[in-house]
Write a protein that holds these residues in place. Structure first.
Motif, PDB file in Angstrom:
ATOM      1  N   UNK A 116       3.769   5.944 -14.194  1.00  0.00           N
ATOM      2  CA  UNK A 116       4.485   7.056 -13.561  1.00  0.00           C
ATOM      3  C   UNK A 116       3.793   8.382 -13.845  1.00  0.00           C
ATOM      4  N   UNK A 117       3.246   8.520 -15.035  1.00  0.00           N
ATOM      5  CA  UNK A 117       2.539   9.757 -15.384  1.00  0.00           C
ATOM      6  C   UNK A 117       1.284   9.923 -14.539  1.00  0.00           C
ATOM      7  N   UNK A 118       0.547   8.833 -14.307  1.00  0.00           N
ATOM      8  CA  UNK A 118      -0.723   8.931 -13.607  1.00  0.00           C
ATOM      9  C   UNK A 118      -0.566   8.976 -12.088  1.00  0.00           C
ATOM     10  N   UNK A 119       0.445   8.288 -11.572  1.00  0.00           N
ATOM     11  CA  UNK A 119       0.655   8.274 -10.120  1.00  0.00           C
ATOM     12  C   UNK A 119       1.577   9.410  -9.696  1.00  0.00           C
ATOM     13  N   UNK A 167       0.877  -1.165   0.000  1.00  0.00           N
ATOM     14  CA  UNK A 167       0.000   0.000   0.000  1.00  0.00           C
ATOM     15  C   UNK A 167       0.914   1.214   0.000  1.00  0.00           C
ATOM     16  N   UNK A 168       0.914   1.967  -1.075  1.00  0.00           N
ATOM     17  CA  UNK A 168       1.852   3.079  -1.176  1.00  0.00           C
ATOM     18  C   UNK A 168       1.472   4.189  -0.205  1.00  0.00           C
ATOM     19  N   UNK A 169       2.463   4.928   0.304  1.00  0.00           N
ATOM     20  CA  UNK A 169       2.191   5.958   1.308  1.00  0.00           C
ATOM     21  C   UNK A 169       1.435   7.162   0.767  1.00  0.00           C
ATOM     22  N   UNK A 170       1.575   7.441  -0.523  1.00  0.00           N
ATOM     23  CA  UNK A 170       0.894   8.585  -1.113  1.00  0.00           C
ATOM     24  C   UNK A 170      -0.267   8.175  -2.003  1.00  0.00           C
ATOM     25  N   UNK A 171      -0.793   9.142  -2.748  1.00  0.00           N
ATOM     26  CA  UNK A 171      -1.895   8.890  -3.661  1.00  0.00           C
ATOM     27  C   UNK A 171      -1.458   9.160  -5.096  1.00  0.00           C
ATOM     28  N   UNK A 172      -2.329   8.811  -6.042  1.00  0.00           N
ATOM     29  CA  UNK A 172      -2.048   9.178  -7.432  1.00  0.00           C
ATOM     30  C   UNK A 172      -2.444  10.633  -7.637  1.00  0.00           C
ATOM     31  N   UNK A 173      -2.330  11.118  -8.856  1.00  0.00           N
ATOM     32  CA  UNK A 173      -2.585  12.541  -9.105  1.00  0.00           C
ATOM     33  C   UNK A 173      -4.044  12.931  -8.897  1.00  0.00           C
ATOM     34  N   UNK A 174      -4.927  11.938  -8.872  1.00  0.00           N
ATOM     35  CA  UNK A 174      -6.347  12.201  -8.639  1.00  0.00           C
ATOM     36  C   UNK A 174      -6.730  12.037  -7.170  1.00  0.00           C
ATOM     37  N   UNK A 175      -5.736  11.828  -6.305  1.00  0.00           N
ATOM     38  CA  UNK A 175      -6.006  11.699  -4.880  1.00  0.00           C
ATOM     39  C   UNK A 175      -6.512  10.335  -4.464  1.00  0.00           C
ATOM     40  N   UNK A 197     -10.372  10.916   2.238  1.00  0.00           N
ATOM     41  CA  UNK A 197     -10.678  11.038   0.817  1.00  0.00           C
ATOM     42  C   UNK A 197     -10.713   9.742   0.043  1.00  0.00           C
ATOM     43  N   UNK A 198     -10.067   8.698   0.545  1.00  0.00           N
ATOM     44  CA  UNK A 198     -10.000   7.438  -0.217  1.00  0.00           C
ATOM     45  C   UNK A 198     -11.364   6.764  -0.350  1.00  0.00           C
ATOM     46  N   UNK A 199     -12.213   6.732   0.705  1.00  0.00           N
ATOM     47  CA  UNK A 199     -13.534   6.120   0.497  1.00  0.00           C
ATOM     48  C   UNK A 199     -14.304   6.785  -0.641  1.00  0.00           C
ATOM     49  N   UNK A 200     -14.160   8.105  -0.769  1.00  0.00           N
ATOM     50  CA  UNK A 200     -14.902   8.828  -1.794  1.00  0.00           C
ATOM     51  C   UNK A 200     -14.260   8.734  -3.172  1.00  0.00           C
ATOM     52  N   UNK A 201     -12.932   8.785  -3.223  1.00  0.00           N
ATOM     53  CA  UNK A 201     -12.242   8.834  -4.522  1.00  0.00           C
ATOM     54  C   UNK A 201     -11.878   7.458  -5.064  1.00  0.00           C
ATOM     55  N   UNK A 202     -11.704   6.471  -4.179  1.00  0.00           N
ATOM     56  CA  UNK A 202     -11.390   5.131  -4.627  1.00  0.00           C
ATOM     57  C   UNK A 202      -9.911   4.812  -4.633  1.00  0.00           C
ATOM     58  N   UNK A 203      -9.583   3.697  -5.270  1.00  0.00           N
ATOM     59  CA  UNK A 203      -8.231   3.132  -5.241  1.00  0.00           C
ATOM     60  C   UNK A 203      -7.797   2.745  -6.642  1.00  0.00           C
ATOM     61  N   UNK A 204      -6.496   2.880  -6.894  1.00  0.00           N
ATOM     62  CA  UNK A 204      -5.877   2.388  -8.124  1.00  0.00           C
ATOM     63  C   UNK A 204      -5.076   1.138  -7.771  1.00  0.00           C
ATOM     64  N   UNK A 205      -5.239   0.073  -8.549  1.00  0.00           N
ATOM     65  CA  UNK A 205      -4.488  -1.170  -8.328  1.00  0.00           C
ATOM     66  C   UNK A 205      -3.426  -1.322  -9.406  1.00  0.00           C
ATOM     67  N   UNK A 206      -2.245  -1.765  -8.998  1.00  0.00           N
ATOM     68  CA  UNK A 206      -1.141  -2.017  -9.919  1.00  0.00           C
ATOM     69  C   UNK A 206      -0.752  -3.488  -9.786  1.00  0.00           C
ATOM     70  N   UNK A 207      -0.798  -4.217 -10.883  1.00  0.00           N
ATOM     71  CA  UNK A 207      -0.371  -5.624 -10.894  1.00  0.00           C
ATOM     72  C   UNK A 207       0.967  -5.686 -11.620  1.00  0.00           C
TER      73      UNK A 207
END
Length: 304
Positions: free
Chosen positions: A271-274, A139-147, A187-197
């Motif tokens: 990298x561009x999106x995160x 679980x990364x410590x920060x968020x992507x560019x969309x929070x 903010x994560x419950x509202x904005x959601x999560x990005x998964x990276x495989x």
């Protein structure tokens, strides 16, 4: 604020939204950042309605029978599935933007799945220490560019983790635990999560690590059974021998979720999106991620 369908674009800036809130009063809103969080009193009213609908779904056979502890549950029909705690149910409400029926459906599916599998409603970091240290998930410590929160699935680490004594079921619980931690972040419950495989270096032998039961559990645990919206799935470096298997897995997903899957040969787009500063060096970013150090010392993980 007008209701939006999941995935709709937001065409106005935060500044304009803030201006609208000031102009029209903004009663009943505690936070304005694309999404709104209602005042506690209004949430409590919705919470009671959610509990009623939860029990109704169990009575109608939409959840597995279990002993209900909320007024309105039929004791004969609701044997075995307990209602989740208020904090979890409020998270369901916020994830589904206060659609009480959607929140009740997901909460009932969650309770049914956890009861069938014998999983606790609240997973514990102390009971999953070996799995957490395996680094199969980050679980990364920060968020992507969309929070949005970012969770990474290091598929190439599964072989080593299982050889060291971890079970696939335990690794799946680890992923669920980390998403629970993510949902505790603002903010994560509202904005959601990005998964990276990260599928680089993965061979066909990985399939032998999963039983049919493991695969079924892995689909069921996320399919409308957990209060977290996966907004994007980046699959990095998928070897061609596994592409057919990937297509089969995608076929089990909803059309909406399939549309959010991006299979990429490298990490440039990721990298561009995160953002390079929030992405570990292993994934083409600049972040020095001390995962094992975080597991051993993280307060937010130990709160679970």
């Amino acid at each position: 604020m007008e209701d939006r369908k999941d995935g709709d674009e937001v065409p106005v800036s935060l500044e304009r939204l803030a201006g609208f809130a000031q102009t029209f009063g903004g009663e009943g809103v505690r936070e304005l950042n694309f999404y709104h969080v209602k005042e506690e009193e209004e949430e409590q009213v919705m919470l009671e309605e959610l509990k009623r609908l939860f029990c109704e779904k169990l009575e109608n056979g939409e959840g597995q029978s279990h002993r209900g502890e909320h007024p309105g549950c039929d004791q004969n029909e609701a044997q075995g599935v307990q209602i989740p705690d208020d904090a979890f149910l409020i998270t369901c409400l916020r994830v589904w933007q206060y659609s009480v029926h959607d929140a009740a459906r997901v909460a009932a599916n969650f309770a049914r799945f956890r009861t069938r599998q014998g999983w606790p409603y609240r997973l514990s970091a102390s009971s999953l220490q070996r799995e957490l240290l395996s680094e199969v998930h980050w679980l990364l410590p920060g968020e992507d560019r969309a929070g949005r929160g970012v969770i990474v699935y290091n598929a190439h680490k599964i072989r080593e983790a299982v050889s060291a004594g971890a079970t696939v079921c335990g690794l799946q619980q680890m992923g669920a635990l980390l998403l629970e931690v993510a949902l505790g972040r603002p903010g994560v419950p509202e904005r959601g999560v990005v998964a990276v495989v990260d599928a680089r270096g993965v061979g066909l032998d990985i399939l032998g690590r999963f039983s049919v039961t493991d695969m079924g559990r892995g689909v069921a645990m996320w399919k409308d059974s957990f209060p977290c919206k996966i907004k994007k799935i980046h699959v990095i470096g998928l070897p061609w021998p596994l592409q057919a298997t990937c297509s089969l897995i995608l076929g089990l997903l909803s059309a909406k979720l399939r549309g959010r899957v991006s299979v990429e040969t490298g990490t440039t787009r990721l990298a561009e999106e995160v953002g390079s500063g929030n992405l570990p060096k292993e994934l083409g970013g600049e972040l020095e991620l001390d995962w094992k150090g975080w597991v051993m010392s993280s307060e937010e993980l130990q709160r679970t």
